[in-house]
Motif scaffolding. Structure first.
Motif, mmCIF file in Angstrom:
data_model
loop_
_atom_site.group_PDB
_atom_site.id
_atom_site.type_symbol
_atom_site.label_atom_id
_atom_site.label_comp_id
_atom_site.label_asym_id
_atom_site.label_seq_id
_atom_site.Cartn_x
_atom_site.Cartn_y
_atom_site.Cartn_z
ATOM 1 N N VAL A 179 0.853 -1.188 0.000
ATOM 2 C CA VAL A 179 0.000 0.000 0.000
ATOM 3 C C VAL A 179 0.890 1.240 0.000
ATOM 4 O O VAL A 179 1.760 1.401 0.866
ATOM 5 N N LEU A 180 0.672 2.088 -0.975
ATOM 6 C CA LEU A 180 1.468 3.299 -1.175
ATOM 7 C C LEU A 180 0.731 4.495 -0.592
ATOM 8 O O LEU A 180 -0.458 4.702 -0.875
ATOM 9 N N LEU A 181 1.427 5.279 0.223
ATOM 10 C CA LEU A 181 0.871 6.480 0.839
ATOM 11 C C LEU A 181 1.416 7.698 0.104
ATOM 12 O O LEU A 181 2.636 7.879 0.014
ATOM 13 N N VAL A 182 0.519 8.521 -0.447
ATOM 14 C CA VAL A 182 0.957 9.676 -1.233
ATOM 15 C C VAL A 182 0.257 10.934 -0.740
ATOM 16 O O VAL A 182 -0.756 10.880 -0.039
ATOM 17 N N THR A 236 2.751 -7.438 4.801
ATOM 18 C CA THR A 236 2.032 -6.197 4.518
ATOM 19 C C THR A 236 3.035 -5.052 4.498
ATOM 20 O O THR A 236 3.794 -4.869 5.456
ATOM 21 N N VAL A 237 3.064 -4.311 3.406
ATOM 22 C CA VAL A 237 4.016 -3.200 3.255
ATOM 23 C C VAL A 237 3.239 -1.898 3.105
ATOM 24 O O VAL A 237 2.390 -1.771 2.224
ATOM 25 N N LEU A 238 3.532 -0.952 3.982
ATOM 26 C CA LEU A 238 2.955 0.389 3.901
ATOM 27 C C LEU A 238 4.116 1.358 3.740
ATOM 28 O O LEU A 238 4.996 1.440 4.604
ATOM 29 N N LEU A 239 4.141 2.064 2.609
ATOM 30 C CA LEU A 239 5.275 2.964 2.365
ATOM 31 C C LEU A 239 4.813 4.293 1.815
ATOM 32 O O LEU A 239 3.825 4.381 1.081
ATOM 33 N N ALA A 240 5.541 5.330 2.207
ATOM 34 C CA ALA A 240 5.330 6.671 1.663
ATOM 35 C C ALA A 240 6.478 6.973 0.719
ATOM 36 O O ALA A 240 7.633 6.667 1.007
ATOM 37 N N GLU A 241 6.158 7.559 -0.419
ATOM 38 C CA GLU A 241 7.190 7.845 -1.429
ATOM 39 C C GLU A 241 6.738 9.011 -2.290
ATOM 40 O O GLU A 241 5.583 9.067 -2.715
ATOM 41 N N HIS A 242 7.669 9.963 -2.519
ATOM 42 C CA HIS A 242 7.366 11.077 -3.417
ATOM 43 C C HIS A 242 7.693 10.751 -4.867
ATOM 44 O O HIS A 242 7.088 11.317 -5.777
ATOM 45 N N ARG A 243 8.645 9.870 -5.105
ATOM 46 C CA ARG A 243 9.028 9.540 -6.484
ATOM 47 C C ARG A 243 8.085 8.469 -7.012
ATOM 48 O O ARG A 243 8.434 7.289 -7.128
ATOM 49 N N LEU A 244 6.884 8.904 -7.344
ATOM 50 C CA LEU A 244 5.838 7.957 -7.727
ATOM 51 C C LEU A 244 6.172 7.224 -9.008
ATOM 52 O O LEU A 244 5.694 6.102 -9.225
ATOM 53 N N GLU A 245 6.987 7.826 -9.867
ATOM 54 C CA GLU A 245 7.351 7.150 -11.114
ATOM 55 C C GLU A 245 8.077 5.841 -10.839
ATOM 56 O O GLU A 245 8.084 4.943 -11.686
ATOM 57 N N VAL A 287 -3.522 2.498 -3.089
ATOM 58 C CA VAL A 287 -2.892 3.794 -2.798
ATOM 59 C C VAL A 287 -3.788 4.545 -1.822
ATOM 60 O O VAL A 287 -5.013 4.575 -1.988
ATOM 61 N N ILE A 288 -3.151 5.123 -0.795
ATOM 62 C CA ILE A 288 -3.846 6.035 0.126
ATOM 63 C C ILE A 288 -3.376 7.445 -0.195
ATOM 64 O O ILE A 288 -2.181 7.733 -0.159
ATOM 65 N N LEU A 289 -4.300 8.319 -0.511
ATOM 66 C CA LEU A 289 -4.000 9.733 -0.780
ATOM 67 C C LEU A 289 -4.419 10.571 0.419
ATOM 68 O O LEU A 289 -5.577 10.522 0.845
ATOM 69 N N LEU A 290 -3.455 11.324 0.959
ATOM 70 C CA LEU A 290 -3.755 12.331 1.974
ATOM 71 C C LEU A 290 -3.757 13.691 1.282
ATOM 72 O O LEU A 290 -2.700 14.265 1.025
ATOM 73 N N PRO A 291 -4.923 14.210 0.943
ATOM 74 C CA PRO A 291 -4.960 15.467 0.168
ATOM 75 C C PRO A 291 -4.558 16.687 0.981
ATOM 76 O O PRO A 291 -4.106 17.685 0.438
ATOM 77 N N GLY A 292 -4.730 16.633 2.317
ATOM 78 C CA GLY A 292 -4.460 17.809 3.139
ATOM 79 C C GLY A 292 -5.631 18.765 3.112
ATOM 80 O O GLY A 292 -6.710 18.481 2.584
ATOM 81 N N ARG A 293 -5.451 19.935 3.736
ATOM 82 C CA ARG A 293 -6.463 20.992 3.777
ATOM 83 C C ARG A 293 -7.795 20.487 4.312
ATOM 84 O O ARG A 293 -8.865 20.881 3.842
ATOM 85 N N PRO A 313 -4.361 2.069 -7.701
ATOM 86 C CA PRO A 313 -3.492 3.122 -8.239
ATOM 87 C C PRO A 313 -4.152 3.940 -9.343
ATOM 88 O O PRO A 313 -4.029 5.177 -9.368
ATOM 89 N N ALA A 314 -4.867 3.286 -10.249
ATOM 90 C CA ALA A 314 -5.503 4.016 -11.344
ATOM 91 C C ALA A 314 -6.572 4.964 -10.823
ATOM 92 O O ALA A 314 -6.687 6.113 -11.292
ATOM 93 N N GLU A 315 -7.382 4.511 -9.860
ATOM 94 C CA GLU A 315 -8.441 5.358 -9.309
ATOM 95 C C GLU A 315 -7.871 6.583 -8.603
ATOM 96 O O GLU A 315 -8.365 7.708 -8.787
ATOM 97 N N VAL A 316 -6.829 6.383 -7.807
ATOM 98 C CA VAL A 316 -6.284 7.494 -7.028
ATOM 99 C C VAL A 316 -5.487 8.452 -7.913
ATOM 100 O O VAL A 316 -5.589 9.678 -7.765
ATOM 101 N N MET A 317 -4.714 7.937 -8.865
ATOM 102 C CA MET A 317 -3.924 8.825 -9.732
ATOM 103 C C MET A 317 -4.818 9.718 -10.587
ATOM 104 O O MET A 317 -4.414 10.805 -10.993
ATOM 105 N N ALA A 318 -6.041 9.288 -10.844
ATOM 106 C CA ALA A 318 -6.962 10.095 -11.645
ATOM 107 C C ALA A 318 -7.390 11.366 -10.918
ATOM 108 O O ALA A 318 -7.797 12.341 -11.553
ATOM 109 N N VAL A 319 -7.279 11.368 -9.579
ATOM 110 C CA VAL A 319 -7.727 12.533 -8.798
ATOM 111 C C VAL A 319 -6.612 13.143 -7.957
ATOM 112 O O VAL A 319 -6.805 14.173 -7.328
#
Length: 535
Positions: free
Chosen positions: A32-35, A194-203, A212-218, A227-233
């Motif tokens: 699971v990727l945290l972005v 189970t792997v939970l990782l945060a990474e900025h270099r998404l490529e 993918v877990i997205l923390l949008p902030g604000r 991944p496809a669902e989250v990257m779309a937004v």
């Protein structure tokens, strides 16, 4: 496996929560990727899984985090050590022994595993992460990327059921990053880890993720999906997704392979179109900022640099690339006077760096190291900036203006230790830039930076080059090199392997080509911005 129930975390003396209203489940046996943008609470969320938040960091945790049925409010990190393995952004903070082999064995010793089991697992991990040649090396002598692999290996040997990783590939060269991610994927698929990782270099990592877990902030609620669902937004996304958006592809590609299959029409349209290149600054008039001649540097018995000839001129941006341990950081340290050559010469602005007085050298060259905390000693951002202005004899407010440009929204009374790794790096960069040195050296400057922060950094460095400064980046970030550098120098085992214009060097190298170059090859396009200008 990991359950977050209405989790919020608030640190003492902060205006609002660092993490707000997280309610989701991380399934067992998935990667699971945290972005999310810098500063939205990714490291805090990871810390709640291991119990470091709040038992070690302090602050208030509301809601509940359960890990394999254990409530982290009542289980301290040591009570979770047999289940959770954690690697933070700073590998040096992780180490407790002196050598690579001892570090890999330490966690198992703490759990009381039999010596035969420990020996076997150490050997397996040395082979998995390509560390066999380093087994007896003191950790203090390793490069940043090598330390990162040792830190990851030290949590793999106890075979935890959950791995929590914060920016695990940030200091790794492209090949080493692929190796580490392949190991993580194998642990997930073969052992059910189970792997939970945060990474900025998404490529590098998004195509490995199951979810993918997205923390949008604000104040926005977290988003959990494929991944496809989250990257779309998502407001943060890799270049291949941006290229898909620009080209109108649906569904959006997540990998270079997916994009190449759809890029035939785009390649045909671009085939006869000149590639927009950033103009060389008018100040790039051939004035030499620094030069090395047959430069050789030894670290103990190892030749870290061998007969390096390099000329750096005013107004150019140069990317130093190469695998971990190739000599990039050593070259920067030599140019800033921290290392004395064994033979050959280095000259910076007419000075011999290791012999120059610091007061003279600071006017000629500035270094932003891999570990920004090495430059930060005050207790607030305002105090750091005031000290930088005084040291550089700059007008009051000079450093603070740079911080505002690189780190919008950071308060004056914020302690540097409360900043994320990327934010600390931006602060350290502002401190060095206050003196406006003609030669600026940066060691892994995008470590911990999201795409927006990287864009701000690119604008600042482009402006410096336009004003006649020479900028040298030691980096594994191929996307940064493609966007910013006029020239790429590749080092291997301390020697210059390639030196030439960015497009010529990276397009011909599978290891150092950016995603757009791989998608549109053999055409010499490097970035989404270039394609956008031609549309």
């Amino acid at each position: 496996m990991i359950r977050f129930e209405d989790v919020s975390v608030t640190y003492d003396d902060t205006a609002g929560p660092a993490l707000r209203d997280v309610d989701l489940t991380v399934p067992e046996g998935e990667l699971v990727l945290l972005v999310g943008p810098s500063g939205v609470g990714k490291s805090t969320l990871l810390g709640t899984v291991s119990g470091l938040v709040p038992h070690f960091t302090g602050g208030t945790l509301r809601g509940r985090v359960t890990v394999d049925g254990r409530d982290t409010r009542t289980h301290r990190p040591r009570d979770l050590a047999d289940v959770v393995g954690t690697v933070g952004q700073d590998p040096m903070a992780h180490f407790v022994t002196d050598t690579v082999e001892d570090e890999l064995a330490y966690g198992m010793e703490s759990l009381g595993l039999p010596p035969a089991v420990m020996r076997r697992r150490v050997e397996e991990t040395l082979d998995l992460l390509g560390l066999a040649d380093l087994r007896e090396r003191p950790i203090a002598t390793l490069s940043g990327g090598q330390r990162q692999r040792v830190a990851i290996g030290s949590v793999l040997t106890p075979h935890p059921r959950i791995l929590v990783l914060d920016e695990p590939t940030s200091a790794l060269d492209p090949g080493a990053a692929e190796d580490v991610l392949a190991v993580l994927q194998r642990l997930v698929h073969d052992l059910g880890t189970t792997v939970l990782l945060a990474e900025h270099r998404l490529e590098r990592v998004v195509h490995y993720a199951d979810r993918v877990i997205l923390l949008p902030g604000r104040g926005q609620a977290p988003v959990l999906g494929t991944p496809a669902e989250v990257m779309a937004v998502s407001p943060v996304r890799p270049p291949v997704v941006d290229l898909g958006r620009l080209a109108g592809w649906d569904p959006l590609p997540l990998t270079v392979r997916d994009a190449r299959r759809r890029a035939g029409a785009l390649r045909a349209r671009l085939a006869d179109t000149p590639v927009p290149r950033p103009p060389r600054p008018a100040t790039a008039d051939g004035r030499v900022s620094a030069v090395t001649e047959r430069l050789t540097v030894r670290r103990g018995r190892t030749e870290a640099l061998r007969s390096v000839d390099l000329t750096l001129t005013a107004g150019e941006v140069v990317a130093l690339m190469g695998r971990n341990g190739a000599g990039k950081s050593t070259l920067l340290s030599t140019l800033v006077g921290l290392v004395e050559p064994a033979s050959g010469t280095a000259r910076v602005g007419g000075l011999t760096p290791h012999r120059a007085r610091p007061a003279e050298l600071i006017r000629k060259v500035g270094l932003v190291p891999q570990e920004p905390r090495d430059l930060l000693y005050a207790e607030t951002v305002a105090a750091e900036c005031a000290g930088a202005d005084e040291d550089a004899e700059a007008a009051p407010g000079t450093c603070r203006a740079l911080v505002g440009e690189l780190l919008p929204g950071v308060a004056d009374d914020t302690h540097p230790r409360d900043l994320s790794e990327g934010q600390r790096l931006a602060l350290a960069l502002a401190v060095v830039l206050t003196a406006r040195p003609p030669l600026l050296l940066l060691d892994e400057p995008t470590r911990g930076l999201d795409y927006a922060a990287k864009g701000r950094l690119v604008r600042v460095l482009t402006g410096l080059a336009a004003d006649g400064h020479t900028v040298v980046l030691a980096t594994h970030d191929v996307e940064l090199a493609a966007e910013l550098a006029h020239r790429v120098v590749i080092l291997a085992d301390g020697e210059v392997l390639a030196d030439g214009p960015t497009a010529e060097v990276v397009v011909s190298s599978p290891a150092y080509a950016p995603q757009v170059a791989k998608v549109l090859a053999p055409l010499p396009w490097l970035t989404v911005a270039q394609v956008g200008q031609a549309q």
